[in-house]
Design an enzyme around this catalytic site. Structure first.
Site, PDB file in Angstrom:
ATOM      1  N   VAL A 107      35.912  42.383  44.234  1.00 12.62           N
ATOM      2  CA  VAL A 107      37.067  42.655  45.102  1.00 12.62           C
ATOM      3  C   VAL A 107      37.268  44.152  45.300  1.00 12.62           C
ATOM      4  O   VAL A 107      37.428  44.630  46.431  1.00 12.62           O
ATOM      5  CB  VAL A 107      38.342  41.999  44.518  1.00 12.62           C
TER       6      VAL A 107
ATOM      7  N   LYS B 125      28.312  50.822  35.503  1.00 15.50           N
ATOM      8  CA  LYS B 125      28.575  50.481  36.896  1.00 15.50           C
ATOM      9  C   LYS B 125      28.859  51.751  37.703  1.00 15.50           C
ATOM     10  O   LYS B 125      28.348  51.935  38.812  1.00 15.50           O
ATOM     11  CB  LYS B 125      29.778  49.519  36.962  1.00 15.50           C
TER      12      LYS B 125
ATOM     13  N   THR C  32      44.351  38.545  41.195  1.00 13.45           N
ATOM     14  CA  THR C  32      45.110  37.291  41.257  1.00 13.45           C
ATOM     15  C   THR C  32      45.863  37.113  39.945  1.00 13.45           C
ATOM     16  O   THR C  32      45.246  37.078  38.868  1.00 13.45           O
ATOM     17  CB  THR C  32      44.160  36.095  41.486  1.00 13.45           C
TER      18      THR C  32
ATOM     19  N   GLU D 135      44.377  38.919  47.516  1.00 16.06           N
ATOM     20  CA  GLU D 135      43.131  39.017  48.281  1.00 16.06           C
ATOM     21  C   GLU D 135      42.579  37.609  48.532  1.00 16.06           C
ATOM     22  O   GLU D 135      42.483  36.814  47.614  1.00 16.06           O
ATOM     23  CB  GLU D 135      42.115  39.866  47.496  1.00 16.06           C
TER      24      GLU D 135
ATOM     25  N   GLU E 207      33.473  35.362  48.428  1.00 13.40           N
ATOM     26  CA  GLU E 207      32.183  35.998  48.175  1.00 13.40           C
ATOM     27  C   GLU E 207      31.170  35.414  49.147  1.00 13.40           C
ATOM     28  O   GLU E 207      31.210  34.237  49.480  1.00 13.40           O
ATOM     29  CB  GLU E 207      31.762  35.764  46.724  1.00 13.40           C
TER      30      GLU E 207
ATOM     31  N   GLY F 119      33.127  26.073  41.939  1.00 14.40           N
ATOM     32  CA  GLY F 119      32.883  26.926  40.774  1.00 14.40           C
ATOM     33  C   GLY F 119      33.309  28.324  41.135  1.00 14.40           C
ATOM     34  O   GLY F 119      34.203  28.518  41.955  1.00 14.40           O
TER      35      GLY F 119
ATOM     36  N   CYS G   3      37.014  32.243  40.711  1.00 15.65           N
ATOM     37  CA  CYS G   3      38.412  32.097  41.127  1.00 15.65           C
ATOM     38  C   CYS G   3      38.991  30.696  40.919  1.00 15.65           C
ATOM     39  O   CYS G   3      39.910  30.528  40.119  1.00 15.65           O
ATOM     40  CB  CYS G   3      38.560  32.511  42.587  1.00 15.65           C
TER      41      CYS G   3
ATOM     42  N   LYS H 180      27.741  29.792  45.043  1.00 13.14           N
ATOM     43  CA  LYS H 180      27.710  29.421  46.453  1.00 13.14           C
ATOM     44  C   LYS H 180      26.706  30.328  47.149  1.00 13.14           C
ATOM     45  O   LYS H 180      26.305  31.355  46.587  1.00 13.14           O
ATOM     46  CB  LYS H 180      29.092  29.553  47.089  1.00 13.14           C
TER      47      LYS H 180
HETATM   48  N1  LIG Z   1      35.754  37.543  43.350  1.00 12.67           N
HETATM   49  C1  LIG Z   1      36.475  36.981  44.311  1.00 12.67           C
HETATM   50  O1  LIG Z   1      35.956  36.296  45.204  1.00 12.67           O
HETATM   51  C2  LIG Z   1      37.950  37.178  44.352  1.00 12.67           C
HETATM   52  C3  LIG Z   1      38.661  36.854  45.523  1.00 12.67           C
HETATM   53  C4  LIG Z   1      40.028  37.051  45.548  1.00 12.67           C
HETATM   54  C5  LIG Z   1      40.682  37.527  44.412  1.00 12.67           C
HETATM   55  N2  LIG Z   1      39.970  37.806  43.284  1.00 12.67           N
HETATM   56  C6  LIG Z   1      40.690  38.332  42.129  1.00 12.67           C
HETATM   57  O2  LIG Z   1      40.474  39.739  42.081  1.00 12.67           O
HETATM   58  C7  LIG Z   1      40.400  40.187  40.719  1.00 12.67           C
HETATM   59  C8  LIG Z   1      39.087  40.905  40.488  1.00 12.67           C
HETATM   60  O3  LIG Z   1      38.043  39.975  40.664  1.00 12.67           O
HETATM   61  P1  LIG Z   1      36.510  40.432  40.728  1.00 12.67           P
HETATM   62  O4  LIG Z   1      35.721  39.233  41.079  1.00 12.67           O
HETATM   63  O5  LIG Z   1      36.395  41.646  41.566  1.00 12.67           O
HETATM   64  O6  LIG Z   1      36.273  40.826  39.201  1.00 12.67           O
HETATM   65  P2  LIG Z   1      35.063  41.684  38.601  1.00 12.67           P
HETATM   66  O7  LIG Z   1      34.923  41.244  37.204  1.00 12.67           O
HETATM   67  O8  LIG Z   1      33.883  41.602  39.508  1.00 12.67           O
HETATM   68  O9  LIG Z   1      35.587  43.186  38.654  1.00 12.67           O
HETATM   69  C9  LIG Z   1      36.610  43.681  37.851  1.00 12.67           C
HETATM   70  C10 LIG Z   1      36.282  45.137  37.550  1.00 12.67           C
HETATM   71  O10 LIG Z   1      37.393  45.728  36.883  1.00 12.67           O
HETATM   72  C11 LIG Z   1      36.885  46.651  35.951  1.00 12.67           C
HETATM   73  N3  LIG Z   1      37.924  46.982  34.969  1.00 12.67           N
HETATM   74  C12 LIG Z   1      38.450  46.213  33.994  1.00 12.67           C
HETATM   75  N4  LIG Z   1      39.385  46.883  33.305  1.00 12.67           N
HETATM   76  C13 LIG Z   1      39.476  48.109  33.857  1.00 12.67           C
HETATM   77  C14 LIG Z   1      40.262  49.250  33.594  1.00 12.67           C
HETATM   78  N5  LIG Z   1      41.161  49.269  32.614  1.00 12.67           N
HETATM   79  N6  LIG Z   1      40.083  50.349  34.348  1.00 12.67           N
HETATM   80  C15 LIG Z   1      39.176  50.350  35.336  1.00 12.67           C
HETATM   81  N7  LIG Z   1      38.396  49.278  35.650  1.00 12.67           N
HETATM   82  C16 LIG Z   1      38.547  48.182  34.913  1.00 12.67           C
HETATM   83  C17 LIG Z   1      35.673  45.951  35.367  1.00 12.67           C
HETATM   84  O11 LIG Z   1      34.797  46.846  34.743  1.00 12.67           O
HETATM   85  C18 LIG Z   1      35.089  45.318  36.612  1.00 12.67           C
HETATM   86  O12 LIG Z   1      34.133  46.151  37.235  1.00 12.67           O
HETATM   87  C19 LIG Z   1      40.609  38.934  39.870  1.00 12.67           C
HETATM   88  O13 LIG Z   1      41.960  38.814  39.553  1.00 12.67           O
HETATM   89  C20 LIG Z   1      40.198  37.814  40.800  1.00 12.67           C
HETATM   90  O14 LIG Z   1      40.829  36.596  40.485  1.00 12.67           O
HETATM   91  C21 LIG Z   1      38.627  37.662  43.230  1.00 12.67           C
END
Ligand SMILES: NC(=O)c1ccc[n+]([C@@H]2O[C@H](COP(=O)([O-])OP(=O)(O)OC[C@H]3O[C@@H](n4cnc5c(N)ncnc54)[C@H](O)[C@@H]3O)[C@@H](O)[C@H]2O)c1
Length: 485
Positions: free
Chosen positions: A11, A35, A121, A151, A155, A277, A280, A340
């Site tokens: 995200v 990263k 989320t 958001e 993906e 799966g 989310c 997916k």
């Molecule tokens: N992936 C999706 O399709 C999607 C869609 C909508 C909402 N969301 C929501 O968005 C959020 C993020 O999801 P994601 O898939 O991007 O997760 P992700 O695991 O891919 O990314 C999270 C990132 O946050 C970083 N992080 C953690 N703690 C941190 C800190 N203290 N300081 C700086 N960086 C830090 C991690 O290193 C990681 O790179 C979740 O709450 C998820 O539910 C995800």
């Protein structure tokens, strides 16, 4: 505007690159140093269409930068997006400690007025907790406002979803926060971005301007959980219908077409398969169920959605077992590892769970995925073999099993697949193929919620008798009318 995005995962990276694409100056931060090092080298840690182009052109134009600390990003930004993970804990509650850590750090460096945006989320009322933590860390109440901006990107189509959204939800309890978020998204709500010659291609169904909806912070938080729960329910619902279709010999695709034509229902997400799966739906349903419980309400429907989803995976393993009889010693070509198509994300992927079930039963599994092999290797290790093409995976296999809805798989040369397979059997967990195609290629075809297709005569001379024998066996056990077994 000067923006910071904390968390550079699926995200955060997409949001950061897209916000820079809209003309803002964006700083991305992440506490994962590997990263950050990759990003600084110009490498993109995830697979997402258009993301490499957006990252590269916005970095070149100086609008996208990587900050070395939250402190530096916060000090120079007026809007800070929190996009860190909120994975499920063992009790199903979301782990909000990453959100708290960011809120603490932001609270220490807030300075001039800032809007803190909850992009992750989170359960309803989390915005209040973020505010409390910020104040405990020294931020005066009047120096910030917490706004919820859930958001909805998917993906695989994340960049397009972000730039051409069905809606943008801004949950703000104060007018300043809402006004600043309106400004952030103005290029989308005015349509200005869409008239740029280098804009990302517009989806055919997009109306022309993005709709921005302002609600209370609580409502915005609820919109996200309610939307994901509803979509998961749609998937479990159609999977249950598919199972009824199998029991009576109907075709679920026809049922979907008939149901989806009703504008109150709509055809999207009526896609029977092996269940949902990803990172989310599974965790968001567990979290939302807890929210209901904490409100003193029993939301039994969510339990059923979760149960049906688990059942659907197990049922697919049974389907493969009934097509092949014993899995022990059988070679299975498993196409798809990602949860997916269009992504390399394998978090909570039903494909991985199903492959593990095959391995546990003693099958020899050869896997292939166009993008998710590297991530899957960390989980499956040497339990499976890794092929470099779908055809190589099928070489000498007793069956091909389709687990992810990659478009590449739908375009396979079925003649080549048939020649590669030891037995002409395809079990499709994503309904990627039509029965007629399979029959024309001489393949026995099992899918979800549709009658099995068996060619009248198989010319696989060495295996024909065995296949016919297996099919007779399968027909006697395949239809399992008990939906809650
Ligand atoms: N992936 C999706 O399709 C999607 C869609 C909508 C909402 N969301 C929501 O968005 C959020 C993020 O999801 P994601 O898939 O991007 O997760 P992700 O695991 O891919 O990314 C999270 C990132 O946050 C970083 N992080 C953690 N703690 C941190 C800190 N203290 N300081 C700086 N960086 C830090 C991690 O290193 C990681 O790179 C979740 O709450 C998820 O539910 C995800």
């Amino acid at each position: 505007m000067k923006l910071a995005v904390v968390g550079s995962g699926y995200v955060g990276l997409v949001a950061g690159a897209c916000l820079a694409e809209l003309g803002h100056e964006v700083q991305l931060v992440d506490n994962d140093s590997d990263k950050m090092a990759m990003l600084l080298r110009g490498e993109i840690p995830i697979h997402e269409q258009y993301l490499p182009e957006l990252m590269s052109r916005n970095r070149q134009q100086g609008r996208l930068r990587f900050a070395d600390s939250i402190a530096n990003a916060v000090k120079t930004s007026s809007v800070i997006f929190i996009a860190v993970g909120t994975p499920a804990l063992v009790n199903g509650a979301p782990d909000l400690s990453y959100v708290e850590a960011v809120a603490s750090a932001v609270g220490q460096h807030v300075g001039e007025f800032k809007v803190i945006v909850e992009k992750s989320t989170v359960p309803v009322l989390t915005h209040q907790e973020i505010g409390k933590v910020m104040m405990l860390n020294g931020a005066p109440a009047e120096s910030f406002e917490v706004v919820s901006n859930p958001e909805f990107l998917r993906e695989g189509t994340a960049v397009t979803d972000f730039l051409f959204p069905d809606r943008i939800v801004v949950g703000a309890d104060g007018s300043r926060g809402a006004a600043m978020l309106r400004q952030v998204y103005e290029p989308l709500t005015s349509g200005a971005y869409y008239s740029q010659s280098d804009a990302i291609p517009r989806p055919a169904t997009f109306s022309g301007k993005a709709r921005l909806l302002v609600t209370s912070a609580k409502s915005a938080e609820l919109i996200k959980h309610a939307s994901n729960s509803f979509l998961a329910m749609k998937i479990s619902f159609i999977n249950a219908i598919a199972n009824i279709c199998e029991a009576v010999g109907a075709d679920v695709q026809e049922v979907c077409e008939g149901m989806g034509a009703d504008s109150r229902i709509g055809e999207r997400f009526l896609r029977p398969g092996i269940g949902y799966g990803g990172s989310c739906f599974p965790k968001d349903l567990l979290a939302f169920r807890l929210v209901a419980e904490e409100c003193g309400l029993e939301f039994g429907l969510l339990n059923e959605v979760i149960k049906l989803n688990e059942y659907q995976r197990n049922r697919f393993v049974r389907k493969v077992r009934s097509a092949l009889w014993n899995l022990k010693g059988k070679k299975i070509a498993a196409l798809g590892l990602a949860f997916k198509g269009g992504t390399d994300d394998i978090r909570e992927s039903p494909a991985i769970a199903i492959i593990q079930a095959f391995c546990n039963e003693g099958a020899e599994v050869v896997v292939y995925d166009p993008e998710a092999m590297e991530r899957a290797r960390c989980v499956l290790q040497d339990k499976v073999q890794y092929a470099n093409s779908p055809y190589a995976a099928c070489a000498g296999a007793h069956a091909m099993v389709v687990l992810t809805d990659w478009q590449d798989f739908a375009e396979l040369d079925l003649g080549l697949i048939r020649r590669a397979l030891r037995h002409p059997i395809v079990i499709d967990g994503r309904n990627l193929f039509r029965r007629e195609q399979m029959l024309a290629a001489g393949l026995h075809y099992y899918s979800i919620g549709r009658p099995t297709a068996a060619p009248a005569k198989s010319s696989h001379s060495d295996s024909q008798a065995a296949v016919e024998e297996m099919l007779t066996e399968m027909r006697s056990v395949e239809s399992v009318p008990n939906l809650s077994a």
